[in-house]
Design a protein around this motif. Sequence first.
Motif, PDB file in Angstrom:
ATOM      1  N   LEU A   1      35.907  20.400  41.026  1.00 44.37           N
ATOM      2  CA  LEU A   1      37.155  21.097  41.362  1.00 44.37           C
ATOM      3  C   LEU A   1      38.112  20.197  42.132  1.00 44.37           C
ATOM      4  N   GLN A   2      37.570  19.247  42.894  1.00 44.69           N
ATOM      5  CA  GLN A   2      38.425  18.326  43.648  1.00 44.69           C
ATOM      6  C   GLN A   2      39.209  17.397  42.732  1.00 44.69           C
ATOM      7  N   ALA A   3      38.762  17.268  41.490  1.00 45.26           N
ATOM      8  CA  ALA A   3      39.519  16.487  40.511  1.00 45.26           C
ATOM      9  C   ALA A   3      40.706  17.289  39.963  1.00 45.26           C
ATOM     10  N   ILE A   4      40.724  18.597  40.256  1.00 43.04           N
ATOM     11  CA  ILE A   4      41.768  19.498  39.749  1.00 43.04           C
ATOM     12  C   ILE A   4      42.705  19.942  40.860  1.00 43.04           C
ATOM     13  N   LEU A   5      42.133  20.205  42.043  1.00 46.67           N
ATOM     14  CA  LEU A   5      42.864  20.813  43.147  1.00 46.67           C
ATOM     15  C   LEU A   5      42.800  19.947  44.399  1.00 46.67           C
ATOM     16  N   PRO A   6      43.787  20.084  45.291  1.00 50.78           N
ATOM     17  CA  PRO A   6      43.656  19.435  46.601  1.00 50.78           C
ATOM     18  C   PRO A   6      42.513  20.080  47.381  1.00 50.78           C
ATOM     19  N   GLU A   7      41.929  19.343  48.288  1.00 50.21           N
ATOM     20  CA  GLU A   7      40.768  19.834  49.027  1.00 50.21           C
ATOM     21  C   GLU A   7      41.070  21.127  49.787  1.00 50.21           C
ATOM     22  N   SER A   8      42.324  21.277  50.261  1.00 54.72           N
ATOM     23  CA  SER A   8      42.704  22.467  51.034  1.00 54.72           C
ATOM     24  C   SER A   8      42.729  23.739  50.184  1.00 54.72           C
ATOM     25  N   ALA A   9      42.754  23.586  48.863  1.00 55.06           N
ATOM     26  CA  ALA A   9      42.811  24.733  47.950  1.00 55.06           C
ATOM     27  C   ALA A   9      41.424  25.168  47.485  1.00 55.06           C
ATOM     28  N   ILE A  10      40.385  24.575  48.062  1.00 58.26           N
ATOM     29  CA  ILE A  10      38.999  24.937  47.710  1.00 58.26           C
ATOM     30  C   ILE A  10      38.307  25.443  48.968  1.00 58.26           C
ATOM     31  N   LEU A  11      37.923  26.689  48.959  1.00 62.07           N
ATOM     32  CA  LEU A  11      37.252  27.296  50.113  1.00 62.07           C
ATOM     33  C   LEU A  11      35.774  27.453  49.789  1.00 62.07           C
ATOM     34  N   SER A  12      34.933  26.960  50.694  1.00 59.16           N
ATOM     35  CA  SER A  12      33.499  26.998  50.413  1.00 59.16           C
ATOM     36  C   SER A  12      32.669  27.637  51.522  1.00 59.16           C
ATOM     37  N   SER A  13      33.215  27.722  52.732  1.00 60.13           N
ATOM     38  CA  SER A  13      32.434  28.275  53.835  1.00 60.13           C
ATOM     39  C   SER A  13      32.467  29.797  53.809  1.00 60.13           C
ATOM     40  N   LYS A  14      31.482  30.384  54.457  1.00 57.79           N
ATOM     41  CA  LYS A  14      31.409  31.845  54.554  1.00 57.79           C
ATOM     42  C   LYS A  14      32.622  32.382  55.296  1.00 57.79           C
ATOM     43  N   GLU A  15      33.011  31.741  56.383  1.00 55.35           N
ATOM     44  CA  GLU A  15      34.119  32.217  57.207  1.00 55.35           C
ATOM     45  C   GLU A  15      35.435  32.203  56.445  1.00 55.35           C
ATOM     46  N   SER A  16      35.698  31.133  55.693  1.00 56.84           N
ATOM     47  CA  SER A  16      36.974  31.023  54.973  1.00 56.84           C
ATOM     48  C   SER A  16      37.071  31.988  53.797  1.00 56.84           C
ATOM     49  N   GLN A  17      35.914  32.431  53.281  1.00 57.12           N
ATOM     50  CA  GLN A  17      35.920  33.314  52.112  1.00 57.12           C
ATOM     51  C   GLN A  17      35.762  34.790  52.467  1.00 57.12           C
ATOM     52  N   LYS A  18      35.476  35.053  53.732  1.00 55.04           N
ATOM     53  CA  LYS A  18      35.230  36.425  54.174  1.00 55.04           C
ATOM     54  C   LYS A  18      36.379  37.380  53.824  1.00 55.04           C
ATOM     55  N   PRO A  19      37.652  36.969  53.936  1.00 50.72           N
ATOM     56  CA  PRO A  19      38.747  37.895  53.602  1.00 50.72           C
ATOM     57  C   PRO A  19      38.767  38.342  52.143  1.00 50.72           C
ATOM     58  N   PHE A  20      38.043  37.646  51.295  1.00 49.59           N
ATOM     59  CA  PHE A  20      38.093  37.951  49.866  1.00 49.59           C
ATOM     60  C   PHE A  20      36.827  38.632  49.350  1.00 49.59           C
ATOM     61  N   GLU A  21      35.974  39.100  50.248  1.00 49.03           N
ATOM     62  CA  GLU A  21      34.680  39.635  49.821  1.00 49.03           C
ATOM     63  C   GLU A  21      34.772  41.007  49.153  1.00 49.03           C
ATOM     64  N   CYS A  22      35.923  41.660  49.239  1.00 45.66           N
ATOM     65  CA  CYS A  22      36.087  42.960  48.587  1.00 45.66           C
ATOM     66  C   CYS A  22      37.557  43.187  48.296  1.00 45.66           C
ATOM     67  N   ASP A  23      37.838  44.210  47.474  1.00 52.61           N
ATOM     68  CA  ASP A  23      39.223  44.659  47.315  1.00 52.61           C
ATOM     69  C   ASP A  23      39.358  45.958  48.101  1.00 52.61           C
ATOM     70  N   GLY A  24      40.234  46.872  47.660  1.00 50.42           N
ATOM     71  CA  GLY A  24      40.441  48.111  48.391  1.00 50.42           C
ATOM     72  C   GLY A  24      39.238  49.035  48.404  1.00 50.42           C
ATOM     73  N   LEU A  25      38.285  48.796  47.515  1.00 49.77           N
ATOM     74  CA  LEU A  25      37.027  49.553  47.525  1.00 49.77           C
ATOM     75  C   LEU A  25      36.068  48.811  48.444  1.00 49.77           C
ATOM     76  N   SER A  26      36.248  49.001  49.750  1.00 48.24           N
ATOM     77  CA  SER A  26      35.555  48.164  50.728  1.00 48.24           C
ATOM     78  C   SER A  26      34.088  48.531  50.917  1.00 48.24           C
ATOM     79  N   ALA A  27      33.627  49.603  50.278  1.00 51.85           N
ATOM     80  CA  ALA A  27      32.208  49.962  50.376  1.00 51.85           C
ATOM     81  C   ALA A  27      31.328  48.917  49.693  1.00 51.85           C
ATOM     82  N   TYR A  28      31.931  48.116  48.805  1.00 53.43           N
ATOM     83  CA  TYR A  28      31.179  47.094  48.071  1.00 53.43           C
ATOM     84  C   TYR A  28      31.737  45.725  48.426  1.00 53.43           C
TER      85      TYR A  28
END
Length: 484
Positions: free
Chosen positions: A10-37
């Motif tokens: 992916l780093q060959a496609i995107l800048p490093e700042s556009a790739i999120l890999s840690s749990k903390e950085s991805q936490k906001p995206f773990e669900c949509d409006g159906l937050s039970a899942y």
Amino acid sequence: MKKMQLIAALQAILPESAILSSKESQKPFECDGLSAYRQLPLLTVLPDTIEQIQAICKLCNQQQIPLVARGAGTGLSGGALPHEEGILLNLAKFNQILSIDIPNRSVRVQPGVRNLAISEAVAQYGLYYAPDPSSQIACTIGGNVAENSGGVHCLKYGLTVHNILELKVVMADGELLTIGSQAYDSAGFDLLALMTGSEGLLGIIVEVTVKLLPKPERTQVILAAFDDVAKAGRAVADIIAAGIIPAGLEMMDKLAIQAAEAFVHAGYPLEAEAILLCEIDGNNEEVSEHIMKVHHVLENSDPISFATAESEQQRNLFWAGRKAAFPAVGRLSPDYYCMDGTIPKQHLAAVLQEIQRLSRHHELAVANVFHAGDGNLHPLILYDANNAGELVKAEHFGADILKLCVQAGGSITGEHGVGIEKIDQMCNQFATDELAQFHSVKAAFDPQGILNPGKAVPTLHRCAELGAMHVHHGELPHPELERF
């Protein structure tokens, strides 16, 4: 491909700042409006060009890596729930209005443009974009297309599918297609309608051309209050039977009324068991004629009261209460489960009575907020996830509501989509042969099955395991539903 190898690719496609890999950085995206899942993805990427999206799709297709597209995350069916072994494709950076074509009354936008931003951008020309989901201040056009969203004015002006002209879509293998045209029709199969509401299973939407409408000369809203939910339901059917197509025809029951009034102070009568909001728009002459007809219908519907908004400020306040109903109900309970089903309008009163019976059976309160004019129900089931077993109870209650909708001749969804929330109920609504055709369409667009896997269309094996039986419209397996 291992995670570090995938990051390197992916780093060959995107800048490093556009790739999120840690749990903390991805936490906001773990669900949509159906937050039970909730589910963390393997990786999250934030591209800002179509070429980057094409390259990501090619990589995922070659390596058979699940790929889930995400807009604003306001969806209510778990359609943007990440895949634990896949990439979440966040389209937040695609947020530009590309061109405004006033002579042709159209706007070309990127998928991350907010719904309301379109109307705000063209208001100076006396135009607007008609579909208006309650979340229009935050939801994006790409998500609206993916779920075929509606809104309070969809009765007269249609869903998203009726208000778009052209899409640009990146396919699973990275190919960029233009579907539809700037004209009101195009040759060949209607792939524009097929792509709209496909929930990210067939392609990644990267550009949308929407239709604009002129603002009506005059708009008026009537608020009618009833001492019985069934009376309000019958009034809805009577208004439509009178040959009137309101711009909006919305209904709320007592629990929703009380929540919205406490939150917005819209002037709703707290003693009412149900209220109707009926909006009429058009030129001065037709609005006057239709308002008189609606008054006549309501006079014969035994309301507690009804009144017409006396100013634009009051009209906006009436609608503010309705559009804030979902967050307002959230103040009544730690959690709520928002359902979405449709029924024929003539069965509205009977279905609402049956939902109340189910509420008592499951011992969970329910607030009803919905697009009454087109039979699109939004029961909000109140529960507390901190109490063991209450989420499961809410899910069973919701499943019973969706079965009820199918038995009444309706559908398990009106505008929220299927996602993961209603995937088991698809087994009730559709027969084996129909589901097999859905899988064939999916395979034609996405042979590797990488796009949003596990959503919207259940496997035949899953339906067999559930023992779910397809219910034909008109079948009445329960004595309580014989009135249908």
